[in-house]
Design a protein around this motif. Structure first.
Motif, PDB file in Angstrom:
ATOM      1  N   LEU A  37       0.972  -1.216   0.036  1.00  0.00           N
ATOM      2  CA  LEU A  37      -0.035   0.089   0.036  1.00  0.00           C
ATOM      3  C   LEU A  37       0.959   1.242   0.162  1.00  0.00           C
ATOM      4  O   LEU A  37       1.849   1.499   0.699  1.00  0.00           O
ATOM      5  N   GLU A  38       0.585   2.163  -0.726  1.00  0.00           N
ATOM      6  CA  GLU A  38       1.066   3.607  -0.871  1.00  0.00           C
ATOM      7  C   GLU A  38       0.061   4.595  -0.593  1.00  0.00           C
ATOM      8  O   GLU A  38      -1.090   4.540  -1.332  1.00  0.00           O
ATOM      9  N   PHE A  39      -0.009   5.020   0.702  1.00  0.00           N
ATOM     10  CA  PHE A  39      -0.955   5.825   1.254  1.00  0.00           C
ATOM     11  C   PHE A  39      -0.596   7.273   1.807  1.00  0.00           C
ATOM     12  O   PHE A  39       0.311   7.286   2.335  1.00  0.00           O
ATOM     13  N   ASP A  40      -1.369   8.182   1.528  1.00  0.00           N
ATOM     14  CA  ASP A  40      -1.294   9.726   2.154  1.00  0.00           C
ATOM     15  C   ASP A  40      -2.237   9.857   3.308  1.00  0.00           C
ATOM     16  O   ASP A  40      -3.374   9.873   2.941  1.00  0.00           O
ATOM     17  N   THR A  41      -1.872   9.908   4.431  1.00  0.00           N
ATOM     18  CA  THR A  41      -2.899  10.108   5.589  1.00  0.00           C
ATOM     19  C   THR A  41      -3.468  11.556   5.588  1.00  0.00           C
ATOM     20  O   THR A  41      -4.610  11.577   6.097  1.00  0.00           O
ATOM     21  N   LYS A  42      -2.731  12.440   5.142  1.00  0.00           N
ATOM     22  CA  LYS A  42      -3.547  13.877   4.798  1.00  0.00           C
ATOM     23  C   LYS A  42      -4.764  13.800   4.113  1.00  0.00           C
ATOM     24  O   LYS A  42      -5.795  14.359   4.221  1.00  0.00           O
ATOM     25  N   THR A  43      -4.487  13.195   2.637  1.00  0.00           N
ATOM     26  CA  THR A  43      -5.578  13.246   1.662  1.00  0.00           C
ATOM     27  C   THR A  43      -6.283  12.041   1.968  1.00  0.00           C
ATOM     28  O   THR A  43      -7.452  12.125   1.098  1.00  0.00           O
ATOM     29  N   ARG A  44      -5.791  11.125   2.592  1.00  0.00           N
ATOM     30  CA  ARG A  44      -6.651   9.717   2.546  1.00  0.00           C
ATOM     31  C   ARG A  44      -7.025   9.064   1.326  1.00  0.00           C
ATOM     32  O   ARG A  44      -7.657   8.398   1.009  1.00  0.00           O
ATOM     33  N   THR A  45      -5.710   9.128   0.440  1.00  0.00           N
ATOM     34  CA  THR A  45      -5.892   8.669  -0.898  1.00  0.00           C
ATOM     35  C   THR A  45      -4.715   7.632  -0.903  1.00  0.00           C
ATOM     36  O   THR A  45      -3.586   7.776  -0.305  1.00  0.00           O
ATOM     37  N   GLY A  46      -4.830   6.472  -2.162  1.00  0.00           N
ATOM     38  CA  GLY A  46      -3.746   5.724  -2.057  1.00  0.00           C
ATOM     39  C   GLY A  46      -4.040   4.598  -3.177  1.00  0.00           C
ATOM     40  O   GLY A  46      -5.062   4.511  -3.427  1.00  0.00           O
ATOM     41  N   THR A  47      -2.835   3.719  -3.114  1.00  0.00           N
ATOM     42  CA  THR A  47      -3.220   2.674  -4.101  1.00  0.00           C
ATOM     43  C   THR A  47      -2.662   1.300  -3.421  1.00  0.00           C
ATOM     44  O   THR A  47      -1.654   1.349  -2.864  1.00  0.00           O
ATOM     45  N   PHE A  48      -3.761   0.316  -3.588  1.00  0.00           N
ATOM     46  CA  PHE A  48      -3.312  -0.885  -2.909  1.00  0.00           C
ATOM     47  C   PHE A  48      -2.874  -1.863  -4.324  1.00  0.00           C
ATOM     48  O   PHE A  48      -3.502  -1.628  -5.040  1.00  0.00           O
ATOM     49  N   TYR A  49      -1.974  -2.582  -3.587  1.00  0.00           N
ATOM     50  CA  TYR A  49      -1.611  -3.704  -4.990  1.00  0.00           C
ATOM     51  C   TYR A  49      -1.885  -5.136  -4.486  1.00  0.00           C
ATOM     52  O   TYR A  49      -1.617  -5.535  -3.248  1.00  0.00           O
ATOM     53  N   ASN A  50      -2.475  -5.682  -5.534  1.00  0.00           N
ATOM     54  CA  ASN A  50      -2.974  -7.246  -5.166  1.00  0.00           C
ATOM     55  C   ASN A  50      -3.915  -7.298  -4.218  1.00  0.00           C
ATOM     56  O   ASN A  50      -3.359  -7.799  -2.991  1.00  0.00           O
ATOM     57  N   ALA A  51      -4.869  -6.658  -4.344  1.00  0.00           N
ATOM     58  CA  ALA A  51      -5.784  -6.211  -3.163  1.00  0.00           C
ATOM     59  C   ALA A  51      -7.096  -7.021  -3.095  1.00  0.00           C
ATOM     60  O   ALA A  51      -7.730  -7.233  -4.297  1.00  0.00           O
ATOM     61  N   SER A  52      -7.563  -7.070  -1.959  1.00  0.00           N
ATOM     62  CA  SER A  52      -9.145  -7.503  -2.129  1.00  0.00           C
ATOM     63  C   SER A  52      -9.781  -6.927  -0.782  1.00  0.00           C
ATOM     64  O   SER A  52      -9.057  -6.770   0.177  1.00  0.00           O
ATOM     65  N   GLY A  53     -11.060  -6.756  -0.847  1.00  0.00           N
ATOM     66  CA  GLY A  53     -11.803  -6.388   0.175  1.00  0.00           C
ATOM     67  C   GLY A  53     -13.105  -6.244   0.055  1.00  0.00           C
ATOM     68  O   GLY A  53     -13.922  -6.769  -0.860  1.00  0.00           O
ATOM     69  N   THR A  54     -13.946  -5.703   1.200  1.00  0.00           N
ATOM     70  CA  THR A  54     -15.433  -5.544   1.146  1.00  0.00           C
ATOM     71  C   THR A  54     -15.810  -4.173   1.256  1.00  0.00           C
ATOM     72  O   THR A  54     -14.932  -3.322   1.931  1.00  0.00           O
TER      73      THR A  54
END
Length: 177
Positions: free
Chosen positions: A56-73
């Protein structure tokens, strides 16, 4: 640029809590106190979603980012009857080579799958291309295939799938005479 490396133990991952968001991983690099690169057993949780990924590459200020090889609900609606029983069941499941969190309720899934059939083995899912998911509104899919029980049924170059909070059912209507 300030850089900090945090490494967890095998039974105790590194964890960051930020208001209503929780992030854990085997290792995290923090740049300038707000940019995070997390690797190994990454788990992101917020009020409406849960995403597991390898990186995961994530910015806690903007709360945006990219997850790699991800799954979720993701929980699409805040229905009162669900919370009365103390559980919040997911309304959609997704997976992808990349999942981009573009805003508070907007995700883009690249080369993956999306379904609102949340069973251990979903009866149907949309696979391939990209999915732009706006929670409480819609999912827009491009270059996708509808699969029913794993069998490709229909190719859709573009597909708009409404996801609304008013408990209305979505789905395909079978033509009848």
């Amino acid at each position: 640029e300030m850089r900090m490396i945090l490494t967890g133990a095998p039974d105790r991952p590194v964890r960051i809590d930020c208001e209503d968001m929780h992030l854990s991983a085997d290792q995290m690099e923090v740049f300038d106190n707000h940019r995070v690169v997390a690797t190994g057993n990454v788990l992101f949780e917020s009020q409406s979603n849960r995403i597991a990924s390898e990186r995961l590459e994530f910015d806690t200020k903007t709360r945006t980012g990219t997850f790699y090889n991800a799954s979720g609900t993701v929980s699409m609606a805040n229905r009162v009857d669900r919370s009365m029983f103390g559980t919040q069941e997911p309304d959609a499941m997704f997976r992808g080579d990349e999942v981009h969190k573009l805003g508070p309720d907007t995700y883009k899934i690249v080369h993956g799958a999306f379904t609102t059939c949340v069973q251990p083995t979903p009866r149907w899912e949309m696979v391939g291309g990209s999915v732009t998911l706006k929670v409480h509104d819609h999912a827009f899919l491009t270059n996708s295939t509808l699969r029913v029980k794993g069998v490709p049924v229909m190719y859709l170059p573009a597909f708009y799938y409404p996801v609304q909070d008013d408990d209305r059912a979505t789905g395909f209507l079978i033509p009848i005479y």
